[in-house]
Design an enzyme around this catalytic site. Structure first.
Site, PDB file in Angstrom:
ATOM      1  N   SER A  64      19.955 -50.423   2.138  1.00  0.00           N
ATOM      2  CA  SER A  64      19.819 -51.783   1.492  1.00  0.00           C
ATOM      3  C   SER A  64      21.603 -52.240   0.982  1.00  0.00           C
ATOM      4  CB  SER A  64      18.955 -51.982   0.295  1.00  0.00           C
ATOM      5  OG  SER A  64      19.542 -50.803  -0.635  1.00  0.00           O
ATOM      6  N   ASN A 115      16.051 -46.328 -10.623  1.00  0.00           N
ATOM      7  CA  ASN A 115      14.900 -47.581 -11.043  1.00  0.00           C
ATOM      8  C   ASN A 115      15.214 -48.188 -12.411  1.00  0.00           C
ATOM      9  OD1 ASN A 115      13.652 -46.146  -8.960  1.00  0.00           O
ATOM     10  ND2 ASN A 115      12.081 -44.912 -10.099  1.00  0.00           N
ATOM     11  N   HIS A 154       2.647 -95.864  -3.532  1.00  0.00           N
ATOM     12  CA  HIS A 154       2.261 -95.953  -2.313  1.00  0.00           C
ATOM     13  C   HIS A 154       3.166 -96.282  -1.248  1.00  0.00           C
ATOM     14  CE1 HIS A 154      -1.653 -95.504  -4.731  1.00  0.00           C
ATOM     15  NE2 HIS A 154      -0.940 -96.386  -5.350  1.00  0.00           N
ATOM     16  N   LYS A 196      25.385 -92.987  16.237  1.00  0.00           N
ATOM     17  CA  LYS A 196      24.958 -92.264  15.209  1.00  0.00           C
ATOM     18  C   LYS A 196      25.765 -91.933  13.867  1.00  0.00           C
ATOM     19  CE  LYS A 196      21.170 -91.051  15.167  1.00  0.00           C
ATOM     20  NZ  LYS A 196      19.994 -91.574  14.577  1.00  0.00           N
ATOM     21  N   ASN A 200      24.573 -89.815  10.785  1.00  0.00           N
ATOM     22  CA  ASN A 200      23.200 -89.191  10.115  1.00  0.00           C
ATOM     23  C   ASN A 200      23.536 -88.415   8.790  1.00  0.00           C
ATOM     24  OD1 ASN A 200      21.818 -90.019  12.284  1.00  0.00           O
ATOM     25  ND2 ASN A 200      22.460 -87.922  13.405  1.00  0.00           N
ATOM     26  N   GLU A 231      19.263 -84.106   4.825  1.00  0.00           N
ATOM     27  CA  GLU A 231      17.868 -83.667   5.643  1.00  0.00           C
ATOM     28  C   GLU A 231      17.724 -81.953   5.368  1.00  0.00           C
ATOM     29  OE1 GLU A 231      17.909 -85.531   9.566  1.00  0.00           O
ATOM     30  OE2 GLU A 231      19.733 -86.429   8.728  1.00  0.00           O
ATOM     31  N   TYR A 282       7.850 -47.979 -10.501  1.00  0.00           N
ATOM     32  CA  TYR A 282       8.590 -48.436  -9.389  1.00  0.00           C
ATOM     33  C   TYR A 282       7.954 -48.116  -8.128  1.00  0.00           C
ATOM     34  CZ  TYR A 282      12.255 -49.023  -6.204  1.00  0.00           C
ATOM     35  OH  TYR A 282      13.438 -49.536  -5.300  1.00  0.00           O
ATOM     36  N   LYS A 304      15.351 -58.582  -3.622  1.00  0.00           N
ATOM     37  CA  LYS A 304      16.703 -59.234  -3.598  1.00  0.00           C
ATOM     38  C   LYS A 304      16.918 -60.045  -2.603  1.00  0.00           C
ATOM     39  CE  LYS A 304      18.116 -54.856  -5.266  1.00  0.00           C
ATOM     40  NZ  LYS A 304      16.900 -54.373  -4.969  1.00  0.00           N
TER      41      LYS A 304
HETATM   42  N1  ARG Z   1      17.555 -49.612  -3.406  1.00  0.00           N
HETATM   43  C1  ARG Z   1      16.718 -49.687  -4.373  1.00  0.00           C
HETATM   44  C2  ARG Z   1      15.978 -50.923  -4.824  1.00  0.00           C
HETATM   45  O1  ARG Z   1      16.792 -51.979  -4.524  1.00  0.00           O
HETATM   46  C3  ARG Z   1      17.246 -49.009  -5.484  1.00  0.00           C
HETATM   47  C4  ARG Z   1      16.155 -48.245  -6.496  1.00  0.00           C
HETATM   48  C5  ARG Z   1      15.806 -47.011  -5.499  1.00  0.00           C
HETATM   49  N2  ARG Z   1      14.855 -46.137  -5.949  1.00  0.00           N
HETATM   50  C6  ARG Z   1      14.580 -44.888  -5.469  1.00  0.00           C
HETATM   51  N3  ARG Z   1      13.702 -44.392  -6.056  1.00  0.00           N
HETATM   52  N4  ARG Z   1      14.642 -44.901  -4.157  1.00  0.00           N
HETATM   53  O2  ARG Z   1      15.112 -51.149  -5.611  1.00  0.00           O
END
Ligand code: ARG
Length: 471
Positions: free
Chosen positions: A22, A109, A155, A282, A284, A289, A316, A324
């Site tokens: 991530s 977590n 309306h 044109k 626009n 939009e 968790y 995210k």
């Molecule tokens: N990348 C994880 C998240 O965004 C972080 C927490 C991951 N925790 C774990 N035990 N793998 O939630």
């Protein structure tokens, strides 16, 4: 080297690494993560788990990383999964094995929950400022062109004339409510999960309140299982953002129609329009939009996020990593939409004559004329009927309500007079009063209640908005 690899014999399949990584997304949390880590180190020091020298060295290392992140020079290693492991590894590379003490009493977590709350807090502050700027653009335009009269519609049909300032201030009201929702969301987001550990609470006597205070939180979460898996604040922010996008989208829709030459109420400036690759004629209102279009994506983010949460048991779950992208995208979209719409509104050219011509179309002062008859003693339901007949007569004659001859007015009143016992038909003061009530100015002025479009009321509302915004 996997920081969690002790119990593993085999290596991670490339597909697993790719699928679970991530860092591309959560690196946006880097500064929040470092702030959380510095506060955590202070907490470990207070709990006697680090010597003063160790705490100082860790904080110095983390502060150095903060400078690298701010300068954009820190290299992110995709092999290190996420922002937390990247920063911990970078710290170890800078200060050596002491870095291994940082994660005492902490899990990713509670760490990521803390980071995301810090991110949410500062993002809310940025969105609040952007919303206020957008409000200022509306208030400025209302101050400049607000006494123009345009047809209010229901309306999508001509209804009653209103002042342009009244129309613009309606959006200021929506945006003020958006700010209220952001503030409300900020309040619930602003508590510290740090010390909740992986799910059951940290195994050390950490002073969670002190760490929370250092991070500017108002307090600490009360239940560790909830704390590591609670993303209500994300859902709340997504809703506030989605509704703000809906508000902007409504304004975008109006600007789009208003700049069609058949309306001709406004012209968007060259700076906030684009052309066609094929049609040389044109110009626009594309930003408007796209605001309308992106509102759809943000609504999707909210719906998708609620779906993400609904099946999660405590505590968790890795699904939560998917919080995210929708949150980041939605907030960035709102901020950019507010900025571009503020620019568009600030540079809008208003054609007062076009608005005024349209304001008179469709017998928009009919309600004001009926109200005038009520002031002369007719029951409203009768007055409504009489003016309805007058509208039909004016439509047949191809004239406005204000140009009807005395005879026509008297004839319609005579019919009604028979029905009610009132005898306005014989009162010579009535036709001129009725014609006077049919002017745009009189109609606008007649809506003289709090929240109405009468010039004095609108001026007071504008002054109140300016005061609120310091504009
Ligand atoms: N990348 C994880 C998240 O965004 C972080 C927490 C991951 N925790 C774990 N035990 N793998 O939630």
């Amino acid at each position: 080297m996997r920081l969690w690899g002790g119990r593993f014999e085999g290596s991670t399949d490339g597909r697993t690494a790719d699928f679970t990584r991530s860092i591309e997304v959560d690196r946006a949390l880097a500064l929040d993560d470092l702030a959380g880590s510095i506060a955590h180190v202070h907490g470990l020091g207070r709990a006697g788990l680090l010597s003063t020298a160790e705490a100082d060295a860790l904080v110095a290392g983390l502060t150095g990383l903060r400078a690298e992140v701010e300068a954009g020079t820190l290299a992110w290693d995709p092999a290190l999964e996420d922002v937390h492991l990247n920063l911990e590894a970078a710290l170890a590379a800078r200060i050596g094995p002491l870095a291994g003490r940082l994660h005492t009493g902490r899990s990713r977590n509670d760490q990521v929950a803390t980071d995301l709350r810090l991110w949410t807090r500062r993002t809310i502050d940025a969105l609040d400022a952007a919303t206020a700027r957008m409000e200022r653009a509306l208030v400025d335009l209302a101050g400049r062109e607000g006494d123009a009269v345009l047809p209010g519609t229901t309306h999508v049909q001509p209804a009653q004339p209103v002042l342009l300032a009244h129309h613009l201030l309606a959006y200021v009201e929506m945006l003020e409510r958006d700010r209220g929702r952001l503030a409300d969301c900020r309040r619930r987001a602003n508590v510290s999960p740090l010390g909740s550990g992986a799910l059951a609470g940290a195994g050390y006597a950490l002073d969670r309140g002190a760490t929370a205070r250092e991070l500017g939180f108002d307090g600490v979460t009360a239940n560790s299982l909830d704390a590591v898996s609670d993303r209500d604040f994300v859902a709340e922010l997504l809703f506030a953002v989605a509704l703000a996008m809906v508000h902007l989208s409504r304004l975008a829709e109006e600007i789009t129609w208003w700049s069609n030459p058949r309306f001709g109420f406004v012209r968007a400036s060259d700076a906030f329009t684009t052309g066609s690759s094929m049609m040389p004629n044109k110009k626009n209102p594309d930003p408007a939009e796209l605001v309308r279009g992106r509102a759809a994506r943000v609504i999707g983010s909210l719906a998708g996020f609620l779906a993400l949460l609904k099946g999660l048991p405590l505590a968790y779950q890795r699904d939560l990593q998917e919080d995210k992208p929708p949150l980041f995208e939605a907030c960035a979209t709102l901020e950019a939409s507010l900025d571009v719409m503020a620019g568009m509104v600030a540079t809008l050219a208003v054609d007062r004559d076009a608005m005024r011509r349209a304001a008179g179309d469709g017998f928009t002062t009919a309600t004001a004329v009926a109200d005038a008859l009520v002031r002369h003693g007719l029951p409203f339901r009768v007055a409504h009927h009489v003016v309805g007949r007058l509208v039909a007569a004016a439509e047949r004659a191809g004239s406005g309500l204000g140009e009807l001859p005395d005879a026509t007015i008297a004839a319609m009143l005579a019919e009604a007079g028979d029905a009610t016992g009132a005898n306005l038909a014989a009162d010579p003061a009535v036709p001129p009063a009725l014609r006077a009530a049919a002017s745009l100015e009189a109609a606008v002025a007649s809506c003289d209640v709090v929240g109405g479009t009468a010039p004095g009321r609108v001026a007071a509302a504008l002054a109140a908005a300016r005061e609120r915004l310091g504009a």
